[in-house]
Write a protein that holds these residues in place. Structure first.
Motif, PDB file in Angstrom:
ATOM      1  N   VAL A   1     -42.337  97.828   9.792  1.00  0.00           N
ATOM      2  CA  VAL A   1     -41.067  97.201  10.548  1.00  0.00           C
ATOM      3  C   VAL A   1     -41.428  96.325  11.483  1.00  0.00           C
ATOM      4  O   VAL A   1     -40.976  95.121  11.630  1.00  0.00           O
ATOM      5  N   GLU A   2     -42.525  96.323  12.213  1.00  0.00           N
ATOM      6  CA  GLU A   2     -43.171  95.104  13.096  1.00  0.00           C
ATOM      7  C   GLU A   2     -42.828  93.598  13.281  1.00  0.00           C
ATOM      8  O   GLU A   2     -42.827  93.359  13.155  1.00  0.00           O
ATOM      9  N   GLU A   3     -43.952  93.552  11.218  1.00  0.00           N
ATOM     10  CA  GLU A   3     -43.434  92.805  10.716  1.00  0.00           C
ATOM     11  C   GLU A   3     -41.733  92.061  10.798  1.00  0.00           C
ATOM     12  O   GLU A   3     -41.580  90.980  10.512  1.00  0.00           O
ATOM     13  N   ILE A   4     -40.834  92.712  10.454  1.00  0.00           N
ATOM     14  CA  ILE A   4     -39.530  92.558  10.403  1.00  0.00           C
ATOM     15  C   ILE A   4     -38.844  91.767  11.682  1.00  0.00           C
ATOM     16  O   ILE A   4     -38.721  91.047  11.584  1.00  0.00           O
ATOM     17  N   ARG A   5     -39.228  92.827  12.675  1.00  0.00           N
ATOM     18  CA  ARG A   5     -38.784  92.531  13.942  1.00  0.00           C
ATOM     19  C   ARG A   5     -39.205  91.187  14.540  1.00  0.00           C
ATOM     20  O   ARG A   5     -38.986  90.381  15.525  1.00  0.00           O
ATOM     21  N   GLN A   6     -41.047  91.099  14.059  1.00  0.00           N
ATOM     22  CA  GLN A   6     -41.318  89.746  14.331  1.00  0.00           C
ATOM     23  C   GLN A   6     -40.207  88.478  13.529  1.00  0.00           C
ATOM     24  O   GLN A   6     -40.640  87.384  14.003  1.00  0.00           O
ATOM     25  N   ASN A   7     -40.092  88.780  12.996  1.00  0.00           N
ATOM     26  CA  ASN A   7     -39.680  87.648  11.638  1.00  0.00           C
ATOM     27  C   ASN A   7     -37.305  87.599  12.135  1.00  0.00           C
ATOM     28  O   ASN A   7     -36.968  87.123  11.436  1.00  0.00           O
ATOM     29  N   GLY A   8     -37.691  88.438  13.552  1.00  0.00           N
ATOM     30  CA  GLY A   8     -36.004  87.974  14.472  1.00  0.00           C
ATOM     31  C   GLY A   8     -35.159  89.237  13.728  1.00  0.00           C
ATOM     32  O   GLY A   8     -33.995  89.417  13.766  1.00  0.00           O
ATOM     33  N   GLY A   9     -35.381  89.667  12.096  1.00  0.00           N
ATOM     34  CA  GLY A   9     -34.963  91.088  11.601  1.00  0.00           C
ATOM     35  C   GLY A   9     -34.950  91.767  12.363  1.00  0.00           C
ATOM     36  O   GLY A   9     -35.084  92.420  13.581  1.00  0.00           O
ATOM     37  N   ASP A  10     -33.944  93.414  11.324  1.00  0.00           N
ATOM     38  CA  ASP A  10     -33.420  94.578  12.590  1.00  0.00           C
ATOM     39  C   ASP A  10     -34.466  95.505  11.662  1.00  0.00           C
ATOM     40  O   ASP A  10     -33.748  95.725  10.527  1.00  0.00           O
ATOM     41  N   ALA A  11     -35.345  96.925  11.713  1.00  0.00           N
ATOM     42  CA  ALA A  11     -35.633  97.371  11.746  1.00  0.00           C
ATOM     43  C   ALA A  11     -35.902  98.926  11.937  1.00  0.00           C
ATOM     44  O   ALA A  11     -36.201  98.748  13.451  1.00  0.00           O
ATOM     45  N   VAL A  12     -35.651 100.375  11.551  1.00  0.00           N
ATOM     46  CA  VAL A  12     -36.478 101.280  12.048  1.00  0.00           C
ATOM     47  C   VAL A  12     -37.445 102.317  11.280  1.00  0.00           C
ATOM     48  O   VAL A  12     -36.686 101.439   9.576  1.00  0.00           O
ATOM     49  N   ALA A  13     -38.359 102.650  11.822  1.00  0.00           N
ATOM     50  CA  ALA A  13     -39.574 103.514  10.622  1.00  0.00           C
ATOM     51  C   ALA A  13     -38.817 104.524  10.802  1.00  0.00           C
ATOM     52  O   ALA A  13     -38.024 105.693  11.477  1.00  0.00           O
TER      53      ALA A  13
END
Ligand code: NAI
Length: 301
Positions: free
Chosen positions: A58-70
């Motif tokens: 989730v953290e990696e996705i957010r750092q890439n500008g994406g939206d995710a939850v665990a």
């Protein structure tokens, strides 16, 4: 060429904390999807559990500008399945795509396999796929849209040594696909199955490093993204996928031979005499339902 995008779509990937599932989560998020990254975070053999695996992705996705939850629930219970889908609904309001990917491995020959091994492996792969699919199906049905991808395995489809539980579960998810595709068709819910081969902790001790290098999990994601897209109209199909190779595989039925007249009893000797024809796969075709298999009985009716 139009890009395949998932903007405004919500994708649930089970077992997305590592390996192939992690690659899916990144690929979907990179194309605009809001992603639920489910992972129990246990070890390869299904022991333990930790939040770290899902959180990291989730953290990696957010750092890439994406939206995710665990989400950290086990897929292997009804409560777990419902909780995973509730997480998607409460956070993002819907579920468009479900990838049943979570898996564990306990390879043992038949006589060494315990009831506990069997239950754990079958529960994660087969019951897990059912539990999450059932919860997702209810939402997808309401929305009149859904794409579900199951994960089988070449060992289940074609055979291998020492994997009775894994192989049985992996054939089981093909049966589940047949059911979900059949029941989902009227609601625009499509269900397909893939048999991947990729480098991950599941395979890192069964293949040499130079082979594993060519089996990147990222190479599996394009097929899953296409099957998950609005453009895809295929359902109830199985695909092999590895290192950039894609092919369809299927449970097929051959015409065989009608020996009797459906009135008299056929002898074992007659079966023996026709063995070549009975075992031949010439003109075998995939079928979409059990009713389709009745076509081969027409000479008897
Ligand atoms: P992996 O071990 O890297 O990933 C599986 C993930 O599922 C792990 O992160 C694990 O924590 C998670 N998981 C396990 N039990 C869970 C549960 N009860 N609830 C939620 N999450 C759970 O392995 P890999 O290779 O990425 O496997 C992904 C899928 O692909 C599995 O279903 C596997 O059986 C299948 N597969 C993989 C092949 C390969 O070559 N890597 C070959 C054929 C099938």
């Amino acid at each position: 060429m139009d890009e395949i995008r998932f903007d405004d779509q919500v994708v649930v990937v089970t077992g997305a904390g590592s390996g192939i599932g992690r690659a899916y989560a990144h690929a979907f998020a990179g194309r605009g999807a809001r992603v639920v990254v489910n992972d129990l975070g246990g070890s390869r053999d299904g022991t333990g559990g930790a939040h770290g695996a899902a959180d990291t992705v989730v953290e990696e996705i957010r750092q890439n500008g994406g939206d995710a939850v665990a989400n950290y629930d086990s897929v292997a219970t009804m409560e777990g399945g419902e909780s995973i889908i509730r997480r998607a609904e409460e956070t993002f309001g819907r579920v468009d795509v479900l990838v049943n990917n979570a898996g564990v491995l306990r390879d043992k020959s038949l006589l060494k396999m315990t009831e506990e091994d069997w239950d754990l492996v079958v529960n994660v792969h087969l019951k897990g796929a059912f539990c999450v699919t059932r919860a997702a199906f209810a939402l997808m049905k309401k929305n009149g849209y859904g794409r579900i991808i199951n994960t089988t395995s070449g060992s289940g489809l074609y055979g291998n040594f020492g994997q009775a539980a894994y192989m049985s579960a992996k054939m089981g998810v093909v049966g589940l696909m047949n059911s979900v595709a059949t029941e989902g068709a009227r609601y625009n819910i499509l269900c397909n199955t893939i048999a991947p081969v990729a480098a991950s902790r599941m395979t890192d001790d069964v293949m040499p490093p130079e082979v594993l290098e060519k089996l990147k999990p990222e190479f599996i994601a394009p097929l899953v993204l296409y099957l998950a897209s609005k453009e895809n109209k295929e359902t109830q199909m199985i695909f092999n996928c590895a290192a950039g190779w894609f092919s369809r595989t299927a449970v097929c039925c051959a015409p065989g031979i009608c020996l009797g007249d459906a009135a008299r009893t056929i002898t074992p000797e007659e079966v023996r005499e026709s063995w070549e024809t009975i075992t031949s796969l010439e003109d075998a075709t995939p079928l979409n339902s059990v009713v389709d298999s009745f076509q081969f009985l027409t000479p008897l009716f």
